[in-house]
Design a protein around this motif. Structure first.
Motif, short mmCIF file in Angstrom:
data_model
loop_
_atom_site.label_atom_id
_atom_site.label_comp_id
_atom_site.label_asym_id
_atom_site.label_seq_id
_atom_site.Cartn_x
_atom_site.Cartn_y
_atom_site.Cartn_z
N HIS A 232 0.93 -1.08 -0.07
CA HIS A 232 0.13 0.13 -0.12
C HIS A 232 0.99 1.24 0.07
N GLU A 233 2.21 1.16 0.18
CA GLU A 233 3.08 2.37 0.29
C GLU A 233 4.00 2.36 -0.89
N LYS A 271 2.03 -5.23 -6.59
CA LYS A 271 0.93 -4.46 -6.48
C LYS A 271 -0.35 -4.86 -7.62
N ILE A 272 0.14 -5.02 -8.64
CA ILE A 272 -0.84 -5.32 -10.03
C ILE A 272 -1.42 -6.72 -9.65
N GLU A 273 -0.74 -7.76 -8.87
CA GLU A 273 -1.45 -8.88 -8.56
C GLU A 273 -2.41 -8.79 -7.49
N TRP A 274 -2.23 -7.96 -6.59
CA TRP A 274 -2.89 -7.61 -5.50
C TRP A 274 -4.32 -7.02 -6.05
N ALA A 275 -4.08 -6.01 -6.88
CA ALA A 275 -5.08 -5.31 -7.68
C ALA A 275 -6.21 -6.19 -8.45
N GLU A 292 -5.34 1.90 -2.86
CA GLU A 292 -4.88 0.83 -1.97
C GLU A 292 -3.68 0.27 -2.34
N VAL A 293 -3.14 0.23 -3.59
CA VAL A 293 -1.62 -0.36 -4.03
C VAL A 293 -0.61 0.73 -3.99
N GLY A 294 -1.15 1.90 -3.52
CA GLY A 294 0.01 2.99 -3.39
C GLY A 294 0.25 3.85 -4.55
N TYR A 295 -0.75 4.06 -5.74
CA TYR A 295 -0.84 4.78 -6.80
C TYR A 295 -1.64 6.02 -6.69
N ILE A 304 0.79 0.65 -16.13
CA ILE A 304 1.24 -0.35 -15.61
C ILE A 304 0.42 -1.83 -15.60
N PHE A 305 -0.78 -1.61 -15.23
CA PHE A 305 -1.66 -2.62 -15.38
C PHE A 305 -1.76 -3.24 -16.49
N LYS A 306 -1.93 -2.34 -17.49
CA LYS A 306 -2.01 -2.86 -18.81
C LYS A 306 -0.64 -3.55 -19.21
N LYS A 307 0.38 -2.96 -19.07
CA LYS A 307 1.78 -3.66 -19.38
C LYS A 307 1.77 -4.95 -18.80
N ILE A 308 1.41 -5.19 -17.70
CA ILE A 308 1.48 -6.57 -16.97
C ILE A 308 0.46 -7.48 -17.14
N THR A 309 -0.84 -6.73 -17.48
CA THR A 309 -2.00 -8.03 -17.65
C THR A 309 -2.51 -7.98 -19.26
N GLY A 310 -1.91 -6.89 -19.89
CA GLY A 310 -2.24 -6.86 -21.30
C GLY A 310 -3.56 -6.22 -21.83
N ILE A 311 -4.31 -5.97 -20.41
CA ILE A 311 -5.71 -5.36 -20.60
C ILE A 311 -5.73 -4.22 -19.55
#
Length: 326
Positions: A232-233, A271-275, A292-295, A304-311
């Motif tokens: 979260h930080e 962070k993205i896995e938790w999201a 909640e994930v510090g952004y 960053i979410f799209k870069k890691i998950t593709g969507i």
């Protein structure tokens, strides 16, 4: 006519990837004939055994030929080995040697899911890109450190060697190969008959990130635990290196060597896995999860979410949370 070899390794491997490959290429052959052309491939299942059993004898395959009877083939398909890849590598050395020999004589090779372990054992993947099931990535990197594993990629294509990600994504590889060997219309036809999405590029959205922890570097393990407990930080790499009394450059080097990620990449993935899990299981808004994930920057979080998950976060929540659709 070209020759296609679908291998049936000894030991418990994946029946669906053998049957699926056989059915799709057989259908492509039939369609090819219906359009007035000759069958493109003679398709044979090959093994070192006359019979290979699956699921404790519930199913069995009787291959057409012993691999020694095939002196020349054009395309080899290696099926998934399920989770028994270490035993499969030990018990199939004759097949591994045959694969290497056939490639040297001009054959192309496609591995399905954890079939990449069999292919990598031949040495043919050394220095090349490769994909496999995301859940086997840690063990693969340990066993084959000089192979460039790309777990985000659904398909790799390099120097006549094809690999793909996990489980039923092998269907996408088969469509890719049909287009490569036959043509685009035949690939589209097969995709419609078997209802397989065309042109899928990534398995990123399916990856469950757990973090490489079997590396033996105690400092890095403590840093990983610290990152995971402080998701979260906002954590700077300078803060981490100072906390563990290691110089910044040395900290980066050890972290990358141990985990395969930079400290920044690792923090982002945690962070993205938790999201992702929060989107799957709650009705929280994208902004709530982001904070909640510090952004605090919505654009940075989306990128960053799209870069890691593709969507995008919105697409992910819509896809995996039924309540979000109501």
């Amino acid at each position: 006519m070209k020759h296609l070899t679908i291998l049936v390794p000894d030991g418990e491997n994946n029946l669906s990837s053998i049957v699926g490959a056989y059915k799709i290429f057989s259908r492509a052959n039939t369609h090819w004939k219906e359009t007035g052309k000759r069958e493109l491939f003679k398709i044979e299942l090959a093994s070192v055994s006359k019979k290979v059993e699956f699921h404790n004898g519930l199913f069995s395959v009787k291959p057409h030929v012993h691999i020694s009877a095939i002196t020349k083939t054009h395309l080899i398909i290696i099926p998934s080995l399920n989770h028994n890849y270490k035993n499969a590598v030990k018990g199939n050395q004759l097949m591994i040697d045959w694969i290497e020999k056939q490639y040297r004589h001009g054959a192309e090779i496609a591995s399905i899911c954890t079939g990449a372990f069999l292919l990598a054992s031949s040495g043919l993947l050394n220095g090349k890109n490769c994909s496999t099931h995301w859940s086997a990535a840690e063990n693969f990197r340990t066993m084959f450190p000089i192979v460039n594993l790309q777990t985000d990629k659904l398909i790799t294509d390099e120097n006549g060697i094809y690999t793909n990600g996990g489980a039923y994504s092998f269907l996408n590889l088969m469509i890719y190969l049909v287009e490569k060997y036959y043509d685009r219309p035949t690939a589209i036809y097969c995709s419609k008959v078997f209802q397989i999405e065309m042109d899928r590029q990534s398995q990123s959205a399916f990856i469950i990130f757990k973090g490489q922890k079997l590396h033996g570097d105690e400092m890095v393990t403590k840093a990983q635990t610290y990152i995971e407990n402080k998701l979260h930080e906002k954590i700077s790499v300078q803060h981490l290196s100072s906390k563990f009394a290691v110089g910044r450059r040395n900290f980066d080097r050890r972290f990358i060597k141990a985990t395969g990620n930079t400290p920044v990449e690792y923090t982002q993935r945690v962070k993205i896995e938790w999201a992702k899990k929060t989107f799957e299981n709650t009705r929280k808004t994208i902004n709530e999860v982001m904070y909640e994930v510090g952004y605090s920057d919505a654009k940075a979080f989306r990128e960053i979410f799209k870069k890691i998950t593709g969507i995008s976060p919105l697409e992910y929540r819509s896809k995996y949370n039924k309540e979000a659709l109501v």
